[in-house]
Structures are given as C-alpha cells and as structure tokens.
Design a protein around this motif. Structure first.
Motif, PDB file in Angstrom:
ATOM      1  N   LEU A   3      -4.940  30.154  36.347  1.00  0.00           N
ATOM      2  CA  LEU A   3      -4.713  31.500  35.666  1.00  0.00           C
ATOM      3  C   LEU A   3      -4.448  30.969  34.296  1.00  0.00           C
ATOM      4  N   ALA A   4      -3.637  29.858  34.051  1.00  0.00           N
ATOM      5  CA  ALA A   4      -3.059  29.469  32.696  1.00  0.00           C
ATOM      6  C   ALA A   4      -4.072  28.939  31.957  1.00  0.00           C
ATOM      7  N   TRP A   5      -4.896  28.106  32.627  1.00  0.00           N
ATOM      8  CA  TRP A   5      -6.314  27.804  31.996  1.00  0.00           C
ATOM      9  C   TRP A   5      -6.940  28.802  31.380  1.00  0.00           C
ATOM     10  N   MET A   6      -7.140  29.858  32.118  1.00  0.00           N
ATOM     11  CA  MET A   6      -7.984  30.906  31.757  1.00  0.00           C
ATOM     12  C   MET A   6      -7.319  31.690  30.682  1.00  0.00           C
ATOM     13  N   ILE A   7      -6.173  31.829  30.640  1.00  0.00           N
ATOM     14  CA  ILE A   7      -5.233  32.514  29.544  1.00  0.00           C
ATOM     15  C   ILE A   7      -5.264  31.926  28.385  1.00  0.00           C
ATOM     16  N   ALA A  61      -7.874  29.893  27.562  1.00  0.00           N
ATOM     17  CA  ALA A  61      -9.041  29.828  26.899  1.00  0.00           C
ATOM     18  C   ALA A  61      -9.384  31.250  26.070  1.00  0.00           C
ATOM     19  N   GLN A  62      -8.754  32.440  26.686  1.00  0.00           N
ATOM     20  CA  GLN A  62      -8.861  33.634  26.229  1.00  0.00           C
ATOM     21  C   GLN A  62      -7.863  33.950  24.991  1.00  0.00           C
ATOM     22  N   ASP A  63      -6.634  33.293  24.861  1.00  0.00           N
ATOM     23  CA  ASP A  63      -5.692  33.365  23.925  1.00  0.00           C
ATOM     24  C   ASP A  63      -5.168  34.829  24.248  1.00  0.00           C
ATOM     25  N   HIS A  64      -4.827  35.140  25.433  1.00  0.00           N
ATOM     26  CA  HIS A  64      -4.325  36.599  25.624  1.00  0.00           C
ATOM     27  C   HIS A  64      -3.460  36.404  26.973  1.00  0.00           C
ATOM     28  N   HIS A  65      -2.139  36.378  26.634  1.00  0.00           N
ATOM     29  CA  HIS A  65      -1.219  36.108  27.775  1.00  0.00           C
ATOM     30  C   HIS A  65      -0.340  37.428  28.320  1.00  0.00           C
ATOM     31  N   PRO A  66      -0.493  37.002  29.510  1.00  0.00           N
ATOM     32  CA  PRO A  66       0.281  38.133  30.494  1.00  0.00           C
ATOM     33  C   PRO A  66       1.636  37.888  30.762  1.00  0.00           C
ATOM     34  N   GLU A  67       2.506  38.993  31.202  1.00  0.00           N
ATOM     35  CA  GLU A  67       3.587  38.631  31.919  1.00  0.00           C
ATOM     36  C   GLU A  67       3.255  38.290  33.345  1.00  0.00           C
ATOM     37  N   LEU A  68       4.056  37.261  33.794  1.00  0.00           N
ATOM     38  CA  LEU A  68       3.881  36.817  34.906  1.00  0.00           C
ATOM     39  C   LEU A  68       5.189  36.507  35.894  1.00  0.00           C
ATOM     40  N   ARG A  75       4.990  33.629  47.746  1.00  0.00           N
ATOM     41  CA  ARG A  75       3.809  34.131  48.266  1.00  0.00           C
ATOM     42  C   ARG A  75       3.060  35.276  47.494  1.00  0.00           C
ATOM     43  N   HIS A  76       3.513  35.383  46.325  1.00  0.00           N
ATOM     44  CA  HIS A  76       3.086  36.636  45.473  1.00  0.00           C
ATOM     45  C   HIS A  76       3.051  36.346  43.807  1.00  0.00           C
ATOM     46  N   CYS A  77       1.992  36.383  43.091  1.00  0.00           N
ATOM     47  CA  CYS A  77       2.012  36.470  41.686  1.00  0.00           C
ATOM     48  C   CYS A  77       1.716  37.643  41.131  1.00  0.00           C
ATOM     49  N   ILE A  78       2.788  38.448  40.260  1.00  0.00           N
ATOM     50  CA  ILE A  78       2.327  39.655  39.869  1.00  0.00           C
ATOM     51  C   ILE A  78       2.083  39.321  38.398  1.00  0.00           C
ATOM     52  N   VAL A  79       0.977  39.976  37.878  1.00  0.00           N
ATOM     53  CA  VAL A  79       0.261  39.756  36.650  1.00  0.00           C
ATOM     54  C   VAL A  79       0.168  41.062  35.975  1.00  0.00           C
ATOM     55  N   ALA A  80       0.984  41.035  34.750  1.00  0.00           N
ATOM     56  CA  ALA A  80       0.942  42.255  33.930  1.00  0.00           C
ATOM     57  C   ALA A  80       0.453  42.065  32.316  1.00  0.00           C
ATOM     58  N   TYR A  81      -0.496  43.056  32.274  1.00  0.00           N
ATOM     59  CA  TYR A  81      -1.181  42.992  30.643  1.00  0.00           C
ATOM     60  C   TYR A  81      -0.845  43.999  29.922  1.00  0.00           C
ATOM     61  N   THR A  82      -0.418  43.908  28.669  1.00  0.00           N
ATOM     62  CA  THR A  82      -0.330  44.939  27.735  1.00  0.00           C
ATOM     63  C   THR A  82      -0.927  44.071  26.328  1.00  0.00           C
ATOM     64  N   THR A  83      -1.209  44.833  25.336  1.00  0.00           N
ATOM     65  CA  THR A  83      -1.480  44.269  24.038  1.00  0.00           C
ATOM     66  C   THR A  83      -0.558  44.584  22.880  1.00  0.00           C
ATOM     67  N   HIS A  84       0.243  43.891  22.699  1.00  0.00           N
ATOM     68  CA  HIS A  84       1.235  43.962  21.727  1.00  0.00           C
ATOM     69  C   HIS A  84       0.809  44.266  20.458  1.00  0.00           C
ATOM     70  N   SER A  85      -0.364  43.686  19.797  1.00  0.00           N
ATOM     71  CA  SER A  85      -0.897  43.978  18.719  1.00  0.00           C
ATOM     72  C   SER A  85      -1.442  45.232  18.471  1.00  0.00           C
ATOM     73  N   ALA A  86      -1.696  45.867  19.774  1.00  0.00           N
ATOM     74  CA  ALA A  86      -2.272  47.291  19.818  1.00  0.00           C
ATOM     75  C   ALA A  86      -1.166  48.352  19.908  1.00  0.00           C
ATOM     76  N   GLY A  87      -0.032  47.924  19.740  1.00  0.00           N
ATOM     77  CA  GLY A  87       0.916  48.910  19.893  1.00  0.00           C
ATOM     78  C   GLY A  87       1.518  49.204  21.171  1.00  0.00           C
ATOM     79  N   LEU A 119      -9.055  46.441  25.467  1.00  0.00           N
ATOM     80  CA  LEU A 119     -10.165  45.614  26.243  1.00  0.00           C
ATOM     81  C   LEU A 119     -10.076  44.412  26.826  1.00  0.00           C
ATOM     82  N   ASN A 120      -9.098  43.533  25.761  1.00  0.00           N
ATOM     83  CA  ASN A 120      -8.763  42.173  26.164  1.00  0.00           C
ATOM     84  C   ASN A 120      -7.903  42.169  27.529  1.00  0.00           C
ATOM     85  N   ASP A 121      -7.370  43.289  27.720  1.00  0.00           N
ATOM     86  CA  ASP A 121      -6.191  43.155  28.961  1.00  0.00           C
ATOM     87  C   ASP A 121      -7.168  43.363  30.098  1.00  0.00           C
ATOM     88  N   LEU A 122      -8.292  44.202  29.968  1.00  0.00           N
ATOM     89  CA  LEU A 122      -9.328  44.485  31.270  1.00  0.00           C
ATOM     90  C   LEU A 122     -10.213  43.206  31.343  1.00  0.00           C
TER      91      LEU A 122
END
Length: 110
Positions: free
Chosen positions: A56-60, A62-69, A74-86, A91-94
């Motif tokens: 996931l870190a490699w993909m992140i 490459a996309q230069d869009h970083h989630p909260e991990l 046995r689990h990884c929770i991934v959360a995305y929001t776009t700070h620069s979009a308020g 679309l970057n999150d999706l």
C-alpha cells in the motif's frame, strides 16, 4: 474509465453528494464516515498485514495521496479524505480506495 485505472491529480475538488454516491458503488466495501471513506482489511497474521501495508505504501507514494492508517495484528484500517478539498471526499480518495482493494485482492488470492 474505472477508478483503479485512473491516477490522482493535485487540486482535486470535493465531490458533490450525487457524484460521491455513484462512485461509492465502485468500491462497495468502503463506508462513508463523516467526511472520509473507510475500510478495514483483514489478514491471517501480522506478517501478512505488514506485507499489505508495505505494498500500500508503494501505491500511496506513486499516487502522492496519503491515507490515515491504523495497523493491528490482523487488520489494517484505511481512511481517506482530501485535506486540500476542505477535508471532504474527492475523486483521489476513491481512486486510491479502488487501488487498495486491487492490492488486497491480489495478495489474498495467492
């Protein structure tokens, strides 16, 4: 074009409710929680969890869009929001959600 084939762009605006609802159908295991999208991935052990986080870190990067991990044994929770979009969903999150799902599918099929 499917989300997984797209790339993040700088300055992506927040999605309106209709666009967000339509695109969430492409990442059905993600949930909208307030102003972010969230998914929990499950693994058989810590080694597999960390292997996923590393992929996931490699993909992140490459996309230069970083989630909260949140990483657990046995689990990884991934959360995305776009700070620069308020601090809203863009679309970057999706795009990154779809790419994360593809990584997970690839790792769990083996």
């Amino acid at each position: 074009m499917s989300l997984v084939r797209q790339h993040c762009t700088h300055g992506a605006p927040a999605l309106d409710a209709g666009a967000l609802a339509a695109l969430m159908g492409e990442v059905p295991q993600w949930q909208l929680e307030g102003s972010r999208i969230v998914r929990s991935y499950e693994f058989k052990d810590y080694h597999e969890t960390i292997a996923f986080v590393n992929a996931l870190a490699w993909m992140i990067h490459a996309q230069d869009h970083h989630p909260e991990l949140t990483v657990r044994y046995r689990h990884c929770i991934v959360a995305y929001t776009t700070h620069s979009a308020g601090n809203a969903v863009s679309l970057n999150d999706l795009i990154c959600a779809a790419k994360a799902d593809a990584l997970y599918e690839e790792r769990t099929r083996a």
